[in-house]
Scaffold this motif. Structure first.
Motif, PDB file in Angstrom:
ATOM      1  N   ILE A  49       0.817  -1.213   0.000  1.00 37.04           N
ATOM      2  CA  ILE A  49       0.000   0.000   0.000  1.00 37.04           C
ATOM      3  C   ILE A  49       0.850   1.263   0.000  1.00 37.04           C
ATOM      4  O   ILE A  49       0.356   2.341  -0.305  1.00 37.04           O
ATOM      5  CB  ILE A  49      -0.991   0.047   1.191  1.00 37.04           C
ATOM      6  N   GLY A  50       2.112   1.115   0.313  1.00 37.59           N
ATOM      7  CA  GLY A  50       2.976   2.290   0.340  1.00 37.59           C
ATOM      8  C   GLY A  50       2.624   3.211   1.496  1.00 37.59           C
ATOM      9  O   GLY A  50       1.916   2.840   2.420  1.00 37.59           O
ATOM     10  N   ARG A  51       3.103   4.421   1.397  1.00 38.92           N
ATOM     11  CA  ARG A  51       2.841   5.407   2.454  1.00 38.92           C
ATOM     12  C   ARG A  51       1.980   6.528   1.892  1.00 38.92           C
ATOM     13  O   ARG A  51       2.458   7.326   1.078  1.00 38.92           O
ATOM     14  CB  ARG A  51       4.145   5.967   2.987  1.00 38.92           C
ATOM     15  N   PRO A  52       0.726   6.597   2.328  1.00 36.58           N
ATOM     16  CA  PRO A  52      -0.134   7.706   1.879  1.00 36.58           C
ATOM     17  C   PRO A  52       0.429   9.051   2.361  1.00 36.58           C
ATOM     18  O   PRO A  52       1.148   9.115   3.356  1.00 36.58           O
ATOM     19  CB  PRO A  52      -1.481   7.424   2.546  1.00 36.58           C
ATOM     20  N   ASP A  53       0.094  10.115   1.652  1.00 36.76           N
ATOM     21  CA  ASP A  53       0.612  11.440   1.994  1.00 36.76           C
ATOM     22  C   ASP A  53       0.175  11.908   3.379  1.00 36.76           C
ATOM     23  O   ASP A  53       0.896  12.638   4.044  1.00 36.76           O
ATOM     24  CB  ASP A  53       0.166  12.469   0.940  1.00 36.76           C
ATOM     25  N   TRP A  54      -1.002  11.499   3.803  1.00 33.36           N
ATOM     26  CA  TRP A  54      -1.534  11.961   5.084  1.00 33.36           C
ATOM     27  C   TRP A  54      -0.957  11.204   6.279  1.00 33.36           C
ATOM     28  O   TRP A  54      -1.100  11.631   7.415  1.00 33.36           O
ATOM     29  CB  TRP A  54      -3.062  11.846   5.109  1.00 33.36           C
ATOM     30  N   LEU A  55      -0.286  10.088   6.028  1.00 37.87           N
ATOM     31  CA  LEU A  55       0.185   9.227   7.120  1.00 37.87           C
ATOM     32  C   LEU A  55       1.384   9.835   7.836  1.00 37.87           C
ATOM     33  O   LEU A  55       2.383  10.189   7.213  1.00 37.87           O
ATOM     34  CB  LEU A  55       0.559   7.843   6.579  1.00 37.87           C
ATOM     35  N   GLU A  56       1.250   9.965   9.136  1.00 39.30           N
ATOM     36  CA  GLU A  56       2.354  10.401   9.993  1.00 39.30           C
ATOM     37  C   GLU A  56       3.062   9.140  10.495  1.00 39.30           C
ATOM     38  O   GLU A  56       2.535   8.410  11.338  1.00 39.30           O
ATOM     39  CB  GLU A  56       1.822  11.212  11.177  1.00 39.30           C
ATOM     40  N   ALA A  57       4.250   8.866   9.959  1.00 33.16           N
ATOM     41  CA  ALA A  57       4.938   7.601  10.205  1.00 33.16           C
ATOM     42  C   ALA A  57       5.206   7.344  11.689  1.00 33.16           C
ATOM     43  O   ALA A  57       5.008   6.225  12.173  1.00 33.16           O
ATOM     44  CB  ALA A  57       6.241   7.548   9.420  1.00 33.16           C
ATOM     45  N   VAL A  58       5.642   8.342  12.417  1.00 34.60           N
ATOM     46  CA  VAL A  58       5.978   8.142  13.825  1.00 34.60           C
ATOM     47  C   VAL A  58       4.735   7.738  14.621  1.00 34.60           C
ATOM     48  O   VAL A  58       4.775   6.801  15.421  1.00 34.60           O
ATOM     49  CB  VAL A  58       6.618   9.416  14.420  1.00 34.60           C
ATOM     50  N   TRP A  59       3.632   8.418  14.396  1.00 32.30           N
ATOM     51  CA  TRP A  59       2.393   8.091  15.105  1.00 32.30           C
ATOM     52  C   TRP A  59       1.861   6.725  14.681  1.00 32.30           C
ATOM     53  O   TRP A  59       1.377   5.952  15.509  1.00 32.30           O
ATOM     54  CB  TRP A  59       1.336   9.171  14.891  1.00 32.30           C
ATOM     55  N   PHE A  60       1.958   6.422  13.392  1.00 33.12           N
ATOM     56  CA  PHE A  60       1.487   5.127  12.884  1.00 33.12           C
ATOM     57  C   PHE A  60       2.260   3.979  13.532  1.00 33.12           C
ATOM     58  O   PHE A  60       1.669   3.036  14.057  1.00 33.12           O
ATOM     59  CB  PHE A  60       1.641   5.073  11.360  1.00 33.12           C
ATOM     60  N   PHE A  61       3.591   4.064  13.504  1.00 29.81           N
ATOM     61  CA  PHE A  61       4.407   2.991  14.056  1.00 29.81           C
ATOM     62  C   PHE A  61       4.308   2.915  15.585  1.00 29.81           C
ATOM     63  O   PHE A  61       4.332   1.826  16.151  1.00 29.81           O
ATOM     64  CB  PHE A  61       5.869   3.112  13.608  1.00 29.81           C
ATOM     65  N   THR A  62       4.176   4.052  16.235  1.00 32.44           N
ATOM     66  CA  THR A  62       3.988   4.031  17.691  1.00 32.44           C
ATOM     67  C   THR A  62       2.691   3.306  18.039  1.00 32.44           C
ATOM     68  O   THR A  62       2.656   2.479  18.956  1.00 32.44           O
ATOM     69  CB  THR A  62       3.964   5.466  18.245  1.00 32.44           C
ATOM     70  N   ALA A  63       1.631   3.609  17.294  1.00 34.39           N
ATOM     71  CA  ALA A  63       0.347   2.952  17.545  1.00 34.39           C
ATOM     72  C   ALA A  63       0.415   1.466  17.237  1.00 34.39           C
ATOM     73  O   ALA A  63      -0.076   0.639  18.015  1.00 34.39           O
ATOM     74  CB  ALA A  63      -0.746   3.608  16.702  1.00 34.39           C
ATOM     75  N   ALA A  64       1.021   1.101  16.101  1.00 34.70           N
ATOM     76  CA  ALA A  64       1.088  -0.307  15.705  1.00 34.70           C
ATOM     77  C   ALA A  64       1.920  -1.116  16.696  1.00 34.70           C
ATOM     78  O   ALA A  64       1.488  -2.172  17.167  1.00 34.70           O
ATOM     79  CB  ALA A  64       1.664  -0.431  14.293  1.00 34.70           C
ATOM     80  N   ILE A  65       3.094  -0.618  17.037  1.00 33.31           N
ATOM     81  CA  ILE A  65       3.962  -1.360  17.952  1.00 33.31           C
ATOM     82  C   ILE A  65       3.352  -1.401  19.355  1.00 33.31           C
ATOM     83  O   ILE A  65       3.352  -2.440  20.013  1.00 33.31           O
ATOM     84  CB  ILE A  65       5.386  -0.760  17.968  1.00 33.31           C
ATOM     85  N   GLY A  66       2.804  -0.287  19.797  1.00 36.32           N
ATOM     86  CA  GLY A  66       2.166  -0.266  21.117  1.00 36.32           C
ATOM     87  C   GLY A  66       0.980  -1.210  21.191  1.00 36.32           C
ATOM     88  O   GLY A  66       0.784  -1.906  22.190  1.00 36.32           O
ATOM     89  N   THR A  67       0.182  -1.254  20.121  1.00 38.03           N
ATOM     90  CA  THR A  67      -0.975  -2.158  20.086  1.00 38.03           C
ATOM     91  C   THR A  67      -0.520  -3.609  20.121  1.00 38.03           C
ATOM     92  O   THR A  67      -1.111  -4.429  20.829  1.00 38.03           O
ATOM     93  CB  THR A  67      -1.840  -1.894  18.848  1.00 38.03           C
ATOM     94  N   VAL A  68       0.520  -3.933  19.369  1.00 34.67           N
ATOM     95  CA  VAL A  68       1.044  -5.305  19.375  1.00 34.67           C
ATOM     96  C   VAL A  68       1.518  -5.688  20.775  1.00 34.67           C
ATOM     97  O   VAL A  68       1.214  -6.781  21.266  1.00 34.67           O
ATOM     98  CB  VAL A  68       2.187  -5.468  18.350  1.00 34.67           C
ATOM     99  N   VAL A  69       2.232  -4.795  21.430  1.00 34.28           N
ATOM    100  CA  VAL A  69       2.742  -5.095  22.775  1.00 34.28           C
ATOM    101  C   VAL A  69       1.591  -5.292  23.759  1.00 34.28           C
ATOM    102  O   VAL A  69       1.564  -6.277  24.510  1.00 34.28           O
ATOM    103  CB  VAL A  69       3.713  -3.992  23.255  1.00 34.28           C
TER     104      VAL A  69
END
Length: 132
Positions: free
Chosen positions: A78-98
């Motif tokens: 899917i790539g990286r959409p223009d609106w996506l804030e990478a730091v917030w996205f990865f923080t949420a994904a990793i935090g949710t996994v943990v």
């Protein structure tokens, strides 16, 4: 899912204050992807666990590996959409996994599988012995 919801709620509010709507959207998108993949693995283990409770943990480990590979493939495709804030996205994904993993480990540690039959089996019939 309750604890991931609490975590994401707090993180989404922080992202909204710091980065605006794109930050909050990135947090929710990361959370949604992790929940979707985790839900599929739990469903698979639930279906397998009904027929083979002892094989459920092996299936869980296999599905976990597949889930990580497919999750990475989806992110690459899917790539990286223009609106996506990478730091917030990865923080949420990793935090949710943990948070999800801690909840799963806690839940699995409380599951009790019956290894031995507690109900005494009936003695063989004495009828055959009396006829002799």
């Amino acid at each position: 899912m309750k604890w991931t919801g609490v975590f994401i709620g707090i993180l989404a509010v922080a992202a909204l204050v710091v980065a605006g709507i794109s930050g909050a959207g990135s947090v929710l998108f990361g959370w949604a992807l992790v929940i979707a993949f985790s839900g599929v693995s739990l469903l698979t283990v639930h279906v397998v666990g009904r027929d083979n409770p002892h094989g459920a943990m092996a299936m869980f480990a296999l599905i976990y590996i597949v889930k990580v590979v497919v999750f990475a493939a989806v992110l690459i495709m899917i790539g990286r959409p223009d609106w996506l804030e990478a730091v917030w996205f990865f923080t949420a994904a990793i935090g949710t996994v943990v948070v999800w993993q801690v909840a799963e480990i806690r839940a699995f540690s409380r599951i009790r599988f019956q290894l031995y039959d507690d109900v005494p089996r009936e003695k063989p019939s004495d009828k055959g012995e009396k006829d002799v």
